[in-house]
Scaffold this motif. Sequence first.
Motif, PDB file in Angstrom:
ATOM      1  N   ILE A  54       0.821  -1.215   0.000  1.00 36.67           N
ATOM      2  CA  ILE A  54       0.000   0.000   0.000  1.00 36.67           C
ATOM      3  C   ILE A  54       0.853   1.262   0.000  1.00 36.67           C
ATOM      4  O   ILE A  54       0.367   2.335  -0.341  1.00 36.67           O
ATOM      5  N   ALA A  55       2.115   1.172   0.392  1.00 43.19           N
ATOM      6  CA  ALA A  55       3.050   2.292   0.414  1.00 43.19           C
ATOM      7  C   ALA A  55       4.447   1.689   0.516  1.00 43.19           C
ATOM      8  O   ALA A  55       4.587   0.492   0.791  1.00 43.19           O
ATOM      9  N   PRO A  56       5.500   2.505   0.318  1.00 47.94           N
ATOM     10  CA  PRO A  56       6.848   1.950   0.482  1.00 47.94           C
ATOM     11  C   PRO A  56       7.017   1.328   1.876  1.00 47.94           C
ATOM     12  O   PRO A  56       6.642   1.924   2.884  1.00 47.94           O
ATOM     13  N   ASN A  57       7.531   0.107   1.913  1.00 45.83           N
ATOM     14  CA  ASN A  57       7.794  -0.647   3.138  1.00 45.83           C
ATOM     15  C   ASN A  57       6.539  -0.972   3.938  1.00 45.83           C
ATOM     16  O   ASN A  57       6.635  -1.365   5.103  1.00 45.83           O
ATOM     17  N   THR A  58       5.349  -0.818   3.376  1.00 45.01           N
ATOM     18  CA  THR A  58       4.113  -1.011   4.123  1.00 45.01           C
ATOM     19  C   THR A  58       3.152  -1.911   3.354  1.00 45.01           C
ATOM     20  O   THR A  58       2.921  -1.712   2.172  1.00 45.01           O
ATOM     21  N   THR A  59       2.589  -2.893   4.068  1.00 43.81           N
ATOM     22  CA  THR A  59       1.576  -3.752   3.470  1.00 43.81           C
ATOM     23  C   THR A  59       0.361  -3.799   4.384  1.00 43.81           C
ATOM     24  O   THR A  59       0.428  -3.453   5.562  1.00 43.81           O
ATOM     25  N   LEU A  60      -0.726  -4.236   3.798  1.00 37.52           N
ATOM     26  CA  LEU A  60      -1.983  -4.403   4.513  1.00 37.52           C
ATOM     27  C   LEU A  60      -2.546  -5.734   4.051  1.00 37.52           C
ATOM     28  O   LEU A  60      -2.476  -6.058   2.865  1.00 37.52           O
ATOM     29  N   GLY A  61      -3.099  -6.518   4.986  1.00 36.98           N
ATOM     30  CA  GLY A  61      -3.581  -7.822   4.574  1.00 36.98           C
ATOM     31  C   GLY A  61      -4.739  -8.337   5.386  1.00 36.98           C
ATOM     32  O   GLY A  61      -4.707  -8.305   6.611  1.00 36.98           O
ATOM     33  N   PRO A  62      -5.772  -8.820   4.702  1.00 34.52           N
ATOM     34  CA  PRO A  62      -6.859  -9.491   5.411  1.00 34.52           C
ATOM     35  C   PRO A  62      -6.366 -10.822   5.958  1.00 34.52           C
ATOM     36  O   PRO A  62      -5.454 -11.430   5.392  1.00 34.52           O
ATOM     37  N   TYR A  63      -6.944 -11.248   7.074  1.00 35.89           N
ATOM     38  CA  TYR A  63      -6.559 -12.542   7.627  1.00 35.89           C
ATOM     39  C   TYR A  63      -7.761 -13.258   8.227  1.00 35.89           C
ATOM     40  O   TYR A  63      -8.778 -12.653   8.556  1.00 35.89           O
ATOM     41  N   LEU A  64      -7.586 -14.560   8.360  1.00 34.48           N
ATOM     42  CA  LEU A  64      -8.589 -15.442   8.933  1.00 34.48           C
ATOM     43  C   LEU A  64      -7.840 -16.496   9.745  1.00 34.48           C
ATOM     44  O   LEU A  64      -6.855 -17.051   9.278  1.00 34.48           O
ATOM     45  N   SER A  65      -8.305 -16.736  10.955  1.00 39.42           N
ATOM     46  CA  SER A  65      -7.695 -17.757  11.812  1.00 39.42           C
ATOM     47  C   SER A  65      -8.800 -18.659  12.345  1.00 39.42           C
ATOM     48  O   SER A  65      -9.979 -18.304  12.302  1.00 39.42           O
ATOM     49  N   ILE A  66      -8.398 -19.803  12.858  1.00 42.47           N
ATOM     50  CA  ILE A  66      -9.355 -20.686  13.524  1.00 42.47           C
ATOM     51  C   ILE A  66      -8.670 -21.287  14.746  1.00 42.47           C
ATOM     52  O   ILE A  66      -7.519 -21.719  14.681  1.00 42.47           O
ATOM     53  N   LEU A  67      -9.391 -21.249  15.870  1.00 43.95           N
ATOM     54  CA  LEU A  67      -8.898 -21.770  17.132  1.00 43.95           C
ATOM     55  C   LEU A  67      -9.979 -22.679  17.708  1.00 43.95           C
ATOM     56  O   LEU A  67     -11.167 -22.402  17.545  1.00 43.95           O
ATOM     57  N   HIS A  68      -9.557 -23.729  18.380  1.00 45.23           N
ATOM     58  CA  HIS A  68     -10.537 -24.625  18.992  1.00 45.23           C
ATOM     59  C   HIS A  68      -9.961 -25.161  20.295  1.00 45.23           C
ATOM     60  O   HIS A  68      -8.782 -25.507  20.369  1.00 45.23           O
ATOM     61  N   HIS A  69     -10.795 -25.226  21.327  1.00 46.93           N
ATOM     62  CA  HIS A  69     -10.367 -25.824  22.588  1.00 46.93           C
ATOM     63  C   HIS A  69     -11.534 -26.516  23.258  1.00 46.93           C
ATOM     64  O   HIS A  69     -12.699 -26.210  23.022  1.00 46.93           O
ATOM     65  N   ASN A  70     -11.190 -27.494  24.108  1.00 47.46           N
ATOM     66  CA  ASN A  70     -12.170 -28.216  24.918  1.00 47.46           C
ATOM     67  C   ASN A  70     -11.855 -27.974  26.383  1.00 47.46           C
ATOM     68  O   ASN A  70     -10.700 -27.989  26.785  1.00 47.46           O
ATOM     69  N   ASP A  71     -12.884 -27.768  27.163  1.00 49.66           N
ATOM     70  CA  ASP A  71     -12.748 -27.631  28.609  1.00 49.66           C
ATOM     71  C   ASP A  71     -13.423 -28.844  29.228  1.00 49.66           C
ATOM     72  O   ASP A  71     -14.636 -29.001  29.144  1.00 49.66           O
ATOM     73  N   TYR A  72     -12.635 -29.729  29.828  1.00 51.81           N
ATOM     74  CA  TYR A  72     -13.164 -30.963  30.401  1.00 51.81           C
ATOM     75  C   TYR A  72     -13.440 -30.859  31.896  1.00 51.81           C
ATOM     76  O   TYR A  72     -13.885 -31.804  32.509  1.00 51.81           O
ATOM     77  N   GLY A  73     -13.178 -29.727  32.485  1.00 52.58           N
ATOM     78  CA  GLY A  73     -13.195 -29.653  33.924  1.00 52.58           C
ATOM     79  C   GLY A  73     -14.419 -29.039  34.570  1.00 52.58           C
ATOM     80  O   GLY A  73     -14.349 -28.644  35.721  1.00 52.58           O
ATOM     81  N   TYR A  74     -15.558 -28.968  33.905  1.00 46.88           N
ATOM     82  CA  TYR A  74     -16.717 -28.323  34.511  1.00 46.88           C
ATOM     83  C   TYR A  74     -17.552 -29.352  35.262  1.00 46.88           C
ATOM     84  O   TYR A  74     -18.065 -30.297  34.671  1.00 46.88           O
ATOM     85  N   ASN A  75     -17.673 -29.183  36.559  1.00 44.52           N
ATOM     86  CA  ASN A  75     -18.464 -30.102  37.391  1.00 44.52           C
ATOM     87  C   ASN A  75     -19.862 -29.534  37.627  1.00 44.52           C
ATOM     88  O   ASN A  75     -20.012 -28.357  37.952  1.00 44.52           O
ATOM     89  N   TYR A  76     -20.874 -30.409  37.467  1.00 46.15           N
ATOM     90  CA  TYR A  76     -22.249 -30.022  37.765  1.00 46.15           C
ATOM     91  C   TYR A  76     -22.963 -31.245  38.305  1.00 46.15           C
ATOM     92  O   TYR A  76     -23.026 -32.287  37.635  1.00 46.15           O
ATOM     93  N   LEU A  77     -23.453 -31.141  39.519  1.00 50.52           N
ATOM     94  CA  LEU A  77     -24.167 -32.221  40.207  1.00 50.52           C
ATOM     95  C   LEU A  77     -23.355 -33.514  40.228  1.00 50.52           C
ATOM     96  O   LEU A  77     -23.861 -34.610  39.962  1.00 50.52           O
ATOM     97  N   GLY A  78     -22.048 -33.376  40.500  1.00 49.41           N
ATOM     98  CA  GLY A  78     -21.185 -34.538  40.663  1.00 49.41           C
ATOM     99  C   GLY A  78     -20.677 -35.161  39.378  1.00 49.41           C
ATOM    100  O   GLY A  78     -19.997 -36.180  39.418  1.00 49.41           O
ATOM    101  N   LYS A  79     -20.975 -34.605  38.231  1.00 49.00           N
ATOM    102  CA  LYS A  79     -20.503 -35.157  36.966  1.00 49.00           C
ATOM    103  C   LYS A  79     -19.680 -34.100  36.223  1.00 49.00           C
ATOM    104  O   LYS A  79     -20.019 -32.926  36.245  1.00 49.00           O
ATOM    105  N   LYS A  80     -18.616 -34.553  35.552  1.00 46.27           N
ATOM    106  CA  LYS A  80     -17.803 -33.633  34.755  1.00 46.27           C
ATOM    107  C   LYS A  80     -18.373 -33.563  33.343  1.00 46.27           C
ATOM    108  O   LYS A  80     -18.689 -34.590  32.740  1.00 46.27           O
ATOM    109  N   TYR A  81     -18.473 -32.340  32.852  1.00 54.23           N
ATOM    110  CA  TYR A  81     -18.981 -32.125  31.492  1.00 54.23           C
ATOM    111  C   TYR A  81     -17.926 -31.411  30.650  1.00 54.23           C
ATOM    112  O   TYR A  81     -17.110 -30.672  31.158  1.00 54.23           O
ATOM    113  N   LYS A  82     -18.021 -31.649  29.363  1.00 56.46           N
ATOM    114  CA  LYS A  82     -17.097 -31.043  28.413  1.00 56.46           C
ATOM    115  C   LYS A  82     -17.781 -29.883  27.699  1.00 56.46           C
ATOM    116  O   LYS A  82     -18.948 -29.979  27.314  1.00 56.46           O
TER     117      LYS A  82
END
Length: 176
Positions: A54-82
Motif C-alpha cells: 500500500i506504500a513503500p515498506n508497508t503492506t496491509l492484509g486481510p486474515y482469517l484464523s481458527i482456534l478450537h479448545h475443549n474444557d473438560y473440567g466443569y463439574n455439575y451435580l457430581g458429573k464432569k462435562y465437556k
Amino acid sequence: MKKLILLLSLVFLTTELVAQEKYGKTLNFGGGLSYSRYAPLPIPALNLNYEFDIAPNTTLGPYLSILHHNDYGYNYLGKKYKYSNTIVPVGVKSYYYFDGLFNWDKRFDVYAGLAVGFNIAFGRWENGYNGPVYNPTYNPFYAQLHAGGEYHFKDNLGVYVDLSTGLSTVGLAFHL
C-alpha cells in the motif's frame, strides 16, 4: 549545470524506487498459539493472510484464523462435562518493514504492525448437560500489536515468525 543536477537527481530517485523491495503479494500460512479471553490457557490456532503493498515498506492484509479448545473440567451435580469452543478471528493486519533502516542480508525481513478485527465464537456443551449456561459478554472487536521476521529460502518462499499480543504464529510465506 542545474539541468545536469536535476537529471542526476531524477536518475538517483528512479533507481531507488526501482530497487525498492516489494513485500506484498504474499500468502502466509501458519500455526501457533492464541492468548484468548475465551480460554484460560493458550489455544492452538491456524492462520491464513495475504499481504498487499500500500506504500513503500508497508503492506496491509486481510486474515482469517481458527482456534478450537475443549474444557473438560466443569463439574455439575457430581458429573464432569465437556465444553468446546471454536473461535474464528477475522480482520486486517498492517505491516511496516524496517529493512531499509538496517543494512541486513536481503534474505531477512523484519516488521511490526497492528491487527484489528473481530472474533466469531461458537460454543457447545456435551450432550446431557442441563446446568447453568455460561455466556460470556465479550466485546468481539479487538486491536493487537505484532512484530516478526521472515527468512527467504528463495525469492518465492520463506519462513516467518509473528509474535503478537493475541495470536503468535510460525509458518510459510509464499511470494506470488
